[in-house]
Design a protein around this motif. Sequence first.
Motif, mmCIF file in Angstrom:
data_model
loop_
_atom_site.group_PDB
_atom_site.id
_atom_site.type_symbol
_atom_site.label_atom_id
_atom_site.label_comp_id
_atom_site.label_asym_id
_atom_site.label_seq_id
_atom_site.Cartn_x
_atom_site.Cartn_y
_atom_site.Cartn_z
ATOM 1 N N PHE A 493 39.490 28.575 38.785
ATOM 2 C CA PHE A 493 40.492 29.619 38.670
ATOM 3 C C PHE A 493 40.478 30.120 37.231
ATOM 4 O O PHE A 493 40.376 29.320 36.287
ATOM 5 C CB PHE A 493 41.884 29.092 39.019
ATOM 6 C CG PHE A 493 42.077 28.821 40.485
ATOM 7 C CD1 PHE A 493 42.549 29.808 41.329
ATOM 8 C CD2 PHE A 493 41.766 27.572 41.023
ATOM 9 C CE1 PHE A 493 42.723 29.555 42.679
ATOM 10 C CE2 PHE A 493 41.952 27.307 42.368
ATOM 11 C CZ PHE A 493 42.430 28.307 43.201
ATOM 12 N N VAL A 494 40.623 31.430 37.070
ATOM 13 C CA VAL A 494 40.642 32.037 35.742
ATOM 14 C C VAL A 494 41.860 32.937 35.640
ATOM 15 O O VAL A 494 42.396 33.420 36.651
ATOM 16 C CB VAL A 494 39.362 32.856 35.480
ATOM 17 C CG1 VAL A 494 38.135 31.970 35.449
ATOM 18 C CG2 VAL A 494 39.199 33.963 36.516
ATOM 19 N N GLU A 495 42.304 33.125 34.403
ATOM 20 C CA GLU A 495 43.412 34.039 34.138
ATOM 21 C C GLU A 495 42.843 35.296 33.506
ATOM 22 O O GLU A 495 42.207 35.231 32.453
ATOM 23 C CB GLU A 495 44.454 33.393 33.212
ATOM 24 C CG GLU A 495 45.652 34.294 32.977
ATOM 25 C CD GLU A 495 46.702 33.627 32.098
ATOM 26 O OE1 GLU A 495 47.727 34.261 31.828
ATOM 27 O OE2 GLU A 495 46.484 32.472 31.677
ATOM 28 N N LEU A 496 43.106 36.439 34.153
ATOM 29 C CA LEU A 496 42.632 37.710 33.640
ATOM 30 C C LEU A 496 43.530 38.186 32.507
ATOM 31 O O LEU A 496 44.604 37.608 32.253
ATOM 32 C CB LEU A 496 42.575 38.741 34.761
ATOM 33 C CG LEU A 496 41.662 38.354 35.953
ATOM 34 C CD1 LEU A 496 41.702 39.435 37.013
ATOM 35 C CD2 LEU A 496 40.241 38.091 35.491
ATOM 36 N N ALA A 497 43.114 39.263 31.885
ATOM 37 C CA ALA A 497 43.818 39.731 30.697
ATOM 38 C C ALA A 497 45.239 40.162 30.987
ATOM 39 O O ALA A 497 46.073 40.212 30.100
ATOM 40 C CB ALA A 497 43.054 40.890 30.062
ATOM 41 N N HIS A 498 45.588 40.447 32.238
ATOM 42 C CA HIS A 498 46.918 40.950 32.557
ATOM 43 C C HIS A 498 47.821 39.875 33.142
ATOM 44 O O HIS A 498 48.849 40.183 33.721
ATOM 45 C CB HIS A 498 46.800 42.112 33.556
ATOM 46 C CG HIS A 498 45.803 43.145 33.129
ATOM 47 N ND1 HIS A 498 45.873 43.789 31.919
ATOM 48 C CD2 HIS A 498 44.690 43.623 33.742
ATOM 49 C CE1 HIS A 498 44.864 44.639 31.804
ATOM 50 N NE2 HIS A 498 44.121 44.547 32.899
ATOM 51 N N GLY A 499 47.425 38.630 33.015
ATOM 52 C CA GLY A 499 48.212 37.537 33.543
ATOM 53 C C GLY A 499 47.951 37.245 34.993
ATOM 54 O O GLY A 499 48.583 36.365 35.588
ATOM 55 N N MET A 500 47.033 37.964 35.595
ATOM 56 C CA MET A 500 46.690 37.751 37.000
ATOM 57 C C MET A 500 45.689 36.602 37.112
ATOM 58 O O MET A 500 44.835 36.423 36.246
ATOM 59 C CB MET A 500 46.089 39.020 37.605
ATOM 60 C CG MET A 500 46.977 40.252 37.482
ATOM 61 S SD MET A 500 48.438 40.172 38.528
ATOM 62 C CE MET A 500 47.680 40.423 40.125
ATOM 63 N N GLU A 501 45.827 35.824 38.189
ATOM 64 C CA GLU A 501 44.895 34.736 38.431
ATOM 65 C C GLU A 501 43.819 35.192 39.409
ATOM 66 O O GLU A 501 44.102 35.921 40.365
ATOM 67 C CB GLU A 501 45.615 33.521 39.001
ATOM 68 C CG GLU A 501 46.426 32.753 37.970
ATOM 69 C CD GLU A 501 46.945 31.450 38.531
ATOM 70 O OE1 GLU A 501 46.597 31.121 39.690
ATOM 71 O OE2 GLU A 501 47.702 30.765 37.824
ATOM 72 N N ALA A 502 42.600 34.746 39.152
ATOM 73 C CA ALA A 502 41.470 35.069 40.023
ATOM 74 C C ALA A 502 40.671 33.813 40.299
ATOM 75 O O ALA A 502 40.786 32.810 39.577
ATOM 76 C CB ALA A 502 40.586 36.129 39.386
ATOM 77 N N GLN A 503 39.831 33.864 41.350
ATOM 78 C CA GLN A 503 39.042 32.712 41.751
ATOM 79 C C GLN A 503 37.551 33.034 41.612
ATOM 80 O O GLN A 503 37.111 34.150 41.911
ATOM 81 C CB GLN A 503 39.343 32.345 43.201
ATOM 82 C CG GLN A 503 40.813 32.073 43.463
ATOM 83 C CD GLN A 503 41.122 31.934 44.929
ATOM 84 O OE1 GLN A 503 40.221 31.931 45.763
ATOM 85 N NE2 GLN A 503 42.397 31.833 45.240
ATOM 86 N N ILE A 504 36.781 32.039 41.145
ATOM 87 C CA ILE A 504 35.330 32.164 41.031
ATOM 88 C C ILE A 504 34.685 31.163 41.974
ATOM 89 O O ILE A 504 34.895 29.944 41.817
ATOM 90 C CB ILE A 504 34.821 31.884 39.604
ATOM 91 C CG1 ILE A 504 35.565 32.713 38.569
ATOM 92 C CG2 ILE A 504 33.331 32.164 39.516
ATOM 93 C CD1 ILE A 504 35.087 32.462 37.156
ATOM 94 N N PRO A 505 33.914 31.609 42.962
ATOM 95 C CA PRO A 505 33.168 30.657 43.803
ATOM 96 C C PRO A 505 32.183 29.861 42.946
ATOM 97 O O PRO A 505 31.745 30.315 41.884
ATOM 98 C CB PRO A 505 32.451 31.568 44.809
ATOM 99 C CG PRO A 505 33.259 32.837 44.807
ATOM 100 C CD PRO A 505 33.744 32.997 43.408
ATOM 101 N N GLN A 506 31.819 28.695 43.414
ATOM 102 C CA GLN A 506 30.970 27.798 42.640
ATOM 103 C C GLN A 506 29.638 28.451 42.255
ATOM 104 O O GLN A 506 29.199 28.326 41.108
ATOM 105 C CB GLN A 506 30.701 26.515 43.444
ATOM 106 C CG GLN A 506 29.871 25.484 42.713
ATOM 107 C CD GLN A 506 30.609 24.906 41.506
ATOM 108 O OE1 GLN A 506 31.816 24.740 41.536
ATOM 109 N NE2 GLN A 506 29.879 24.614 40.454
ATOM 110 N N GLN A 507 28.986 29.206 43.181
ATOM 111 C CA GLN A 507 27.682 29.780 42.880
ATOM 112 C C GLN A 507 27.758 30.947 41.893
ATOM 113 O O GLN A 507 26.743 31.370 41.342
ATOM 114 C CB GLN A 507 26.976 30.235 44.169
ATOM 115 C CG GLN A 507 27.763 31.243 44.983
ATOM 116 C CD GLN A 507 28.626 30.549 46.021
ATOM 117 O OE1 GLN A 507 29.237 29.535 45.709
ATOM 118 N NE2 GLN A 507 28.619 31.077 47.240
ATOM 119 N N HIS A 508 28.976 31.447 41.638
ATOM 120 C CA HIS A 508 29.159 32.537 40.678
ATOM 121 C C HIS A 508 29.745 32.042 39.351
ATOM 122 O O HIS A 508 30.068 32.839 38.479
ATOM 123 C CB HIS A 508 30.085 33.613 41.258
ATOM 124 C CG HIS A 508 29.502 34.336 42.437
ATOM 125 N ND1 HIS A 508 28.710 35.446 42.306
ATOM 126 C CD2 HIS A 508 29.576 34.076 43.781
ATOM 127 C CE1 HIS A 508 28.336 35.866 43.510
ATOM 128 N NE2 HIS A 508 28.851 35.033 44.431
#
Length: 620
Positions: A493-508
């Motif tokens: 899981f990553v936090e974008l610049a606007h405070g939004m959370e996003a998910q990264i699949p393992q292969q990416h």
Amino acid sequence: MSETEKVFNWDQYNNSGNQLAGTYTDQERQELEEIYRATLQDINRYEIVEGSVISVTPRDVIVSIGYKSDGLISASEFRDLPDLKAGDAIEVYIEDTEDTKGQLVLSRKKAKLVRGWEKIQHALEHGEVLEGLVRRRTKGGLIVEVCDIETFLPGSQIDIKPVLDFDIFVDKMIDVAVIKINHANDNVVVSHKALIEKKLEGQRLEIMNSLEKGQILEGYVKNMTKFGAFISLGGDIDGLLHITDISWSRVSHPEDIFTIGQKVRVVVIGLNEDKKRISLGMKQLETHPWDTLPESFQVGSTVKGKVTNIADYGIFLEIMPGIEGLVHISEISWSQYAYDLSERYKTGDEVEASVLLLDRDNHKISLGIKQLTGDPWERDTFLSTYAIGTKHEGIIRNLTHFGAFIELEPGVEGLLHVSGLSWTKRIAHPSDVLKLGERLETIVLEIERENRRLSLGLKQLEENPWDICEEVFQVGTTHKGTVIKKVPGRGAFVELAHGMEAQIPQQHFIKADGTEPVIGEELELQIMKVAKADKKIIVSHQASFNPEIDTNKGKESITGDVKTERTQVTTRGTTKTVKKSTFASGANNVPKPVSGGFEAFADLKEKIEIQQKTKEEETD
């Protein structure tokens, strides 16, 4: 009979040619022997006998005890008898019936010591009073000579009052009672205080026998403690004036009322003959305050009182001199939460209250303070005050796994559900972002007055970023994000610049050098999918540096299937799948990355609204 007499041979004496040998017959000789023995006294060592003074010289005194020989005693043992003369009878102690010189050994000093110990033992067993001479002071007391024996008088046993100067008793006669004998050390402990107490005890009994309940006396304040004052009634007789019997009003300490030596008028309210105690009262001499309570004082009346005592369970108000009422802690505030009463009230404060219960027979009054303000849920203005959409600041009173309870005012509480804390963050427990006791502004979402329930929101104070996230985070755009959590084997899981959370699949998730990013590392990320309904954003790090990466692969590895109509577009030689409604084919239509906080959302939304308004005007 001496050893010489036992071995004397009369036959040999008679055969020696003695002229008297033939004068006495055997019978006559036996009779003479008996007469001679009758003139002698049988004595034993270590006993006391009475003797007669034969003669007195400057150095010696000759004493006869009816023995075959007289005893010689040093004149120093008769210093207490300066007028001693021949013929006086005295007691002596037999140390030995015959010493090496064949003399009788006597002692008057030892006779006095033995008789002295006998008197002291008898005094201890029968409680007799002995007279002694104070010889000197010593550590902790006095040395008193009693019956020619030195005894110890402790300082604490000299008088009933503390004695500061022991020297004033030296060389004076004093009456004492024997309280302890230690024969192993020849140590005797005496007391003068015991005699005084015994004398006072007799006086106390005499006075107590003359006292009756209800009798009014005059006395002086002798001593004070936190529980009352001791009143001297004369003759070293004291009575206890308990703190609750001083006044009908509450008294914190007798020192607030009396001074030592003050003359007071009291009444006898109790006599305990077994414990020899006298209980006194002062307030009983005055009219009972409950007898003066007006009839207009009824349940529902509003009264003012002074705080006299603060307890854990409530406060006491004195509404009239001698009349107190209890305001229980549950009747102070509509709030259901406990608080420290000492922080809200101080002794002496003037407080207004309502009468809840009045028991004239048992002298009890229950008061309430919260009743003066009324139940906040029943106020006519409640619905307008807490209308849906109104903002209120409150105190966080309780945290549970499903939310936080916020007290907006005493008696009015609302639930802030965990789902209402943030638009963008997944909060496992309210305690992760909130603290007990802190103040927090919320917005009313729902009212159930009949059930006394309020639903509150926190995230609703801000605009929902998901409403415009598809415009900001369009598929194919590149943004910076920070790794905040890893899911082994599935991605991160990553936090974008606007405070939004996003998910990264393992292969990416793998970097260009083949390593895996660490938590806290900032990455370049390309938007792969935006699922507004599920509040999920899927990104790829590899797509930001490898244009050949298949962004369709791995989208569902963390988030699951999201059914959205897509179209294939080619950008810079790379085919991407995007939503038809948000992404058009052609390189010039790819949005640029957006940076900033929630202000960026507001600015972008405003621009979009202006563009839409312009198009509508052109159409018209």
